[in-house]
Design a protein around this motif. Structure first.
Motif, PDB file in Angstrom:
ATOM      1  N   UNK A 271       0.779  -1.232   0.000  1.00  0.00           N
ATOM      2  CA  UNK A 271       0.000   0.000   0.000  1.00  0.00           C
ATOM      3  C   UNK A 271       0.821   1.299   0.000  1.00  0.00           C
ATOM      4  N   UNK A 272       1.869   1.356   0.812  1.00  0.00           N
ATOM      5  CA  UNK A 272       2.638   2.601   0.849  1.00  0.00           C
ATOM      6  C   UNK A 272       3.187   2.920  -0.539  1.00  0.00           C
ATOM      7  N   UNK A 273       3.710   1.894  -1.209  1.00  0.00           N
ATOM      8  CA  UNK A 273       4.324   2.112  -2.514  1.00  0.00           C
ATOM      9  C   UNK A 273       3.264   2.418  -3.576  1.00  0.00           C
ATOM     10  N   UNK A 274       2.094   1.795  -3.447  1.00  0.00           N
ATOM     11  CA  UNK A 274       1.019   2.117  -4.390  1.00  0.00           C
ATOM     12  C   UNK A 274       0.692   3.605  -4.313  1.00  0.00           C
ATOM     13  N   UNK A 275       0.629   4.131  -3.080  1.00  0.00           N
ATOM     14  CA  UNK A 275       0.347   5.560  -2.930  1.00  0.00           C
ATOM     15  C   UNK A 275       1.462   6.402  -3.545  1.00  0.00           C
ATOM     16  N   UNK A 276       2.714   5.993  -3.304  1.00  0.00           N
ATOM     17  CA  UNK A 276       3.840   6.788  -3.802  1.00  0.00           C
ATOM     18  C   UNK A 276       3.859   6.791  -5.337  1.00  0.00           C
ATOM     19  N   UNK A 277       3.638   5.620  -5.948  1.00  0.00           N
ATOM     20  CA  UNK A 277       3.646   5.557  -7.415  1.00  0.00           C
ATOM     21  C   UNK A 277       2.422   6.270  -7.999  1.00  0.00           C
ATOM     22  N   UNK A 278       1.301   6.156  -7.312  1.00  0.00           N
ATOM     23  CA  UNK A 278       0.110   6.878  -7.762  1.00  0.00           C
ATOM     24  C   UNK A 278       0.374   8.381  -7.741  1.00  0.00           C
ATOM     25  N   UNK A 301      11.355   9.051  -9.758  1.00  0.00           N
ATOM     26  CA  UNK A 301      11.113  10.041  -8.699  1.00  0.00           C
ATOM     27  C   UNK A 301      10.566   9.384  -7.428  1.00  0.00           C
ATOM     28  N   UNK A 302       9.756   8.327  -7.590  1.00  0.00           N
ATOM     29  CA  UNK A 302       9.228   7.645  -6.395  1.00  0.00           C
ATOM     30  C   UNK A 302      10.375   7.020  -5.604  1.00  0.00           C
ATOM     31  N   UNK A 303      11.306   6.394  -6.313  1.00  0.00           N
ATOM     32  CA  UNK A 303      12.440   5.755  -5.640  1.00  0.00           C
ATOM     33  C   UNK A 303      13.273   6.799  -4.907  1.00  0.00           C
ATOM     34  N   UNK A 304      13.511   7.912  -5.588  1.00  0.00           N
ATOM     35  CA  UNK A 304      14.288   8.983  -4.959  1.00  0.00           C
ATOM     36  C   UNK A 304      13.601   9.454  -3.657  1.00  0.00           C
ATOM     37  N   UNK A 305      12.294   9.633  -3.719  1.00  0.00           N
ATOM     38  CA  UNK A 305      11.569  10.109  -2.525  1.00  0.00           C
ATOM     39  C   UNK A 305      11.592   9.084  -1.394  1.00  0.00           C
ATOM     40  N   UNK A 306      11.381   7.817  -1.744  1.00  0.00           N
ATOM     41  CA  UNK A 306      11.396   6.779  -0.701  1.00  0.00           C
ATOM     42  C   UNK A 306      12.775   6.690  -0.065  1.00  0.00           C
ATOM     43  N   UNK A 307      13.808   6.796  -0.899  1.00  0.00           N
ATOM     44  CA  UNK A 307      15.177   6.724  -0.374  1.00  0.00           C
ATOM     45  C   UNK A 307      15.452   7.870   0.598  1.00  0.00           C
ATOM     46  N   UNK A 308      14.817   9.003   0.352  1.00  0.00           N
ATOM     47  CA  UNK A 308      15.065  10.167   1.207  1.00  0.00           C
ATOM     48  C   UNK A 308      14.176  10.182   2.447  1.00  0.00           C
ATOM     49  N   UNK A 309      13.128   9.340   2.484  1.00  0.00           N
ATOM     50  CA  UNK A 309      12.224   9.398   3.648  1.00  0.00           C
ATOM     51  C   UNK A 309      11.933   8.012   4.219  1.00  0.00           C
ATOM     52  N   UNK A 310      10.997   7.305   3.614  1.00  0.00           N
ATOM     53  CA  UNK A 310      10.531   6.013   4.126  1.00  0.00           C
ATOM     54  C   UNK A 310      11.683   5.083   4.513  1.00  0.00           C
TER      55      UNK A 310
END
Ligand SMILES: Nc1ncnc2c1ncn2[C@@H]1O[C@H](COP(=O)(O)OP(=O)(O)OP(=O)(O)O)[C@@H](O)[C@H]1O
Ligand SMILES: [Mg+2]
Length: 396
Positions: A271-278, A301-310
């Motif tokens: 779910x978290x990744x579905x939201x990020x990709x959406x 861009x989703x990968x970059x954001x997850x790497x910087x936060x989640x």
């Protein structure tokens, strides 16, 4: 697409635009609440799942269901730094005051407040700020033994009796349950056991990482009779598609089929990744239908954001040795893996890595899906570890 209209909601506990695939858990919760309100016994529910599957979102929804049914609710989040009494006292105090606010005075509610006062007096912590506003004499001999097992049970019984007297019920909701220590977990189980024996209207709903099941079992062997552990996992295929397609359709936009396939492939339906990709794909798309090329760009861009936060917030809490352990685990792929193989990759003996592994389990970074196995609690953390420590060699 207009970013202001972006329906997706990546982030801890953020309600998703479509709470997909959770009808069954919510129905169980609704029945459990209804039975408790009617004075019938029901097992407490402990939602168990990895990081980012939607446990907190479900707890919030269950809290709403409880309030709709007339429950008073307490919601706390266990952390590594705070004791269970410390977390429980302020919201319980608030509940007792709410129960006390009715037209006619109730002896049971007054007694509950005095028991809470005793409980506060008996625990050895900086209660000074907690004591404020509890200007009432303690109930001598109740919840003041200093033994958390006995005291918490007495407090919960007093709470249940007060609620019953007021024609209401109490839902105690605890997130991140794996962070309770064994003694606190034991006391919570014992308190629920005692309340259940008296058919008092108090229910416990919890959530946490998979290690919580073992923790509860070790704390009190009868935990498995009192608790049900619904597993919260990645969404089923059709639900994952609906979690993406539903929210954009309501705004007259659509995902192309291959675009959805691609998101499903990369996110593994978490779910978290579905939201990020959406979220990313909505912002990048120029027109409907949203095509697979947009998803490919969104992945970057989703990968970059997850790497910087989640992922990053978890990585930053690790010691250098812990990073090595997790990097070795990541070397072998998503997992689970034999603990012996991880040790071997590290060039160490299993026994000498055991304390390190134990610490990482307590920190909530890994868990043991079966005896001798180790896996990440954060989906896709192996890929992150390899990205973030690309040139890795076992420590000398
Ligand atoms: N059923 C669902 N369908 C679609 N998206 C969801 C669903 N459940 C949760 N989400 C989204 O997933 C993300 C993570 O949810 P949440 O914070 O509740 O997970 P969690 O299991 O509590 O994670 P953690 O263990 O890190 O606390 C949020 O952005 C939320 O909007
Ligand atoms: Mg959560």
């Amino acid at each position: 697409m207009d970013p202001i209209k972006n329906p997706f909601a990546p982030g801890a506990g953020n309600p998703p635009p479509e709470l997909a695939g959770r009808d069954e858990v919510l129905e169980c919760a609704r029945v459990m609440l209804g039975r408790t309100m009617a004075g019938r016994h029901e097992q407490s529910q402990m939602l168990v799942g990895l990081r980012g599957v939607g446990k907190t979102v479900l707890l919030n929804r269950i809290r709403e269901l409880a309030e709709e049914q007339g429950f008073k609710t307490v919601m706390i989040e266990a952390t590594e730094g705070h004791s269970l009494p410390e977390l429980l006292i302020p919201p319980l105090r608030k509940i007792f005051f709410q129960l006390d606010a009715g037209a006619n005075a109730s002896d049971k509610v007054k007694r509950g407040l005095r028991v809470l006062r005793s409980f506060v007096g008996a625990i050895k912590l900086k209660v000074s700020d907690l004591e404020i506003g509890l200007d009432i004499d303690p109930e001598k001999g109740a919840a003041d033994s200093g033994d958390l097992d006995a005291d918490l049970a007495e407090l919960f019984i007093a709470l249940g009796e007060a609620a019953l007297d007021r024609g209401t019920a109490i839902a105690v909701i605890v997130d991140e349950l794996q962070y309770l220590d064994e003694a606190e977990m034991g006391s919570l189980i014992m308190a629920m056991h005692r309340v259940g024996q008296r058919a008092l209207p108090v229910v416990l709903v919890g959530a946490g990482l998979p290690q919580l099941v073992g923790l509860a079992g070790r704390a009190k062997s009868y935990a498995e009779r009192l608790f049900a552990y619904p597993e919260i996992g990645p969404l089923a295929g059709p639900d994952a598609r609906e979690a993406l397609q539903g929210p954009v359709r309501r705004q007259g936009v659509e995902y192309a089929d291959e675009a959805l396939d691609e998101i499903i492939r990369i996110t593994h339906r978490y779910p978290y990744f579905l939201q990020q990709w959406g979220y990313e794909s909505w912002n990048l798309a120029q027109a409907s239908p949203i095509r697979i090329e947009v998803i490919r760009a969104a992945t970057e861009s989703a990968t970059r954001k997850l790497d910087a936060s989640f992922f990053r917030v978890r990585f930053d809490r690790l010691t250098p040795r812990e990073k090595d352990y997790l990097r070795a685990l990541a070397e072998m792929g998503p997992g689970p893996h034999r603990s012996g193989d991880v040790a071997e990759t590290l060039g160490l003996r299993v026994q000498s890595v055991a304390p390190l592994r134990g610490g990482l389990i307590r920190k909530g970074m890994i868990y043991s899906p079966a005896h001798g196995d180790t896996a990440f609690t954060v989906p896709m953390f192996d890929e992150f570890m390899r990205r973030t420590m690309p040139e890795w060699h076992p420590p000398k």
